[in-house]
Write an enzyme that holds these catalytic residues in place. Structure first.
Site, PDB file in Angstrom:
ATOM      1  N   HIS A 167       6.869  10.838  -1.266  1.00 36.68           N
ATOM      2  CA  HIS A 167       6.475  10.760   0.209  1.00 36.68           C
ATOM      3  C   HIS A 167       7.478  10.616   1.290  1.00 36.68           C
ATOM      4  O   HIS A 167       7.689  10.885   2.369  1.00 36.68           O
ATOM      5  CB  HIS A 167       5.607   9.425   0.437  1.00 36.68           C
ATOM      6  CG  HIS A 167       4.391   9.299  -0.188  1.00 36.68           C
ATOM      7  ND1 HIS A 167       4.077   9.217  -1.440  1.00 36.68           N
ATOM      8  CD2 HIS A 167       2.915   9.326   0.374  1.00 36.68           C
ATOM      9  CE1 HIS A 167       2.836   9.018  -1.725  1.00 36.68           C
ATOM     10  NE2 HIS A 167       2.277   9.409  -0.802  1.00 36.68           N
ATOM     11  N   ALA A 168       8.878  10.769   0.709  1.00 42.77           N
ATOM     12  CA  ALA A 168       9.994  10.974   1.592  1.00 42.77           C
ATOM     13  C   ALA A 168      10.162  12.209   2.371  1.00 42.77           C
ATOM     14  O   ALA A 168      10.863  11.938   3.583  1.00 42.77           O
ATOM     15  CB  ALA A 168      11.352  10.854   0.775  1.00 42.77           C
TER      16      ALA A 168
END
Length: 186
Positions: free
Chosen positions: A112-113
């Site tokens: 999700h970064a």
């Protein structure tokens, strides 16, 4: 070409980071000789998320507001749902990501970064990957999304999930040793 043995790597994270996505790069990059520091938006320790509950903690070396980009060769952004969501609303964390991207230094984001890369408009016109649930976010940010273990575009490295950590770390080492990339808008 710079060596990973002399590289200084910064990991930016906060409470709720995916445990393996911080621990594996931290441990593996250190084993290969890099100096690795952890920055956060708070002092003390940050707590991981480990599958279905809170996991262990790691000590923070410096606060994001105190990060000097010139002191590091690369930035690693672990995922998890909670961690990047908290970081992308913090001005000091966003500044760190934006300045690393502008510098042409390696920026690596997993799971999700890539939300942080979206926040600084670093994916427009690039190829990238991410956890499948944010595929639409990545595409809406102007990237060409690819379902691959690791995707690199001018020094920006993205990976999908903890299953891809070996390829992710290997690509970080390769890109650091390749050196700076052309400057990118952010």
């Amino acid at each position: 070409m710079p060596s990973i043995k002399s590289a200084k790597i910064l990991i930016l994270a906060t409470d709720g980071y995916e445990r393996s996505e911080l621990r594996v790069p931290f441990d593996e990059l250190q084993k290969r000789g890099a100096s690795v520091k952890i920055a956060s938006i708070k002092e003390g320790e940050i707590k991981s998320w480990d599958e279905t509950d809170w996991g262990d903690s790691v000590p923070v070396d410096l606060q994001a507001k105190d990060v000097k980009i010139e002191d590091f060769d690369a930035l690693v952004l672990p995922g998890g749902q909670i961690n990047p969501d908290k970081l992308r609303i913090d001005d000091s964390a966003v500044r760190v990501v934006r300045e690393f991207v502008k510098s042409g230094k390696v920026v690596a984001a997993i799971c999700h970064a890539p939300w942080l890369l979206i926040e600084v408009d670093a994916l427009r016109g690039r190829q990238a990957t991410s956890y499948w649930s944010i595929k639409t976010d990545v595409k809406n940010a102007g990237a060409t999304w690819k379902d691959e273990k690791v995707v690199t575009d001018k020094g920006i490295i993205t990976s999908r999930s903890p299953d891809d950590l070996e390829a992710f770390v290997n690509k970080i080492v390769e890109e650091v040793e390749e050196g700076r990339h052309e400057k990118r808008a952010a």
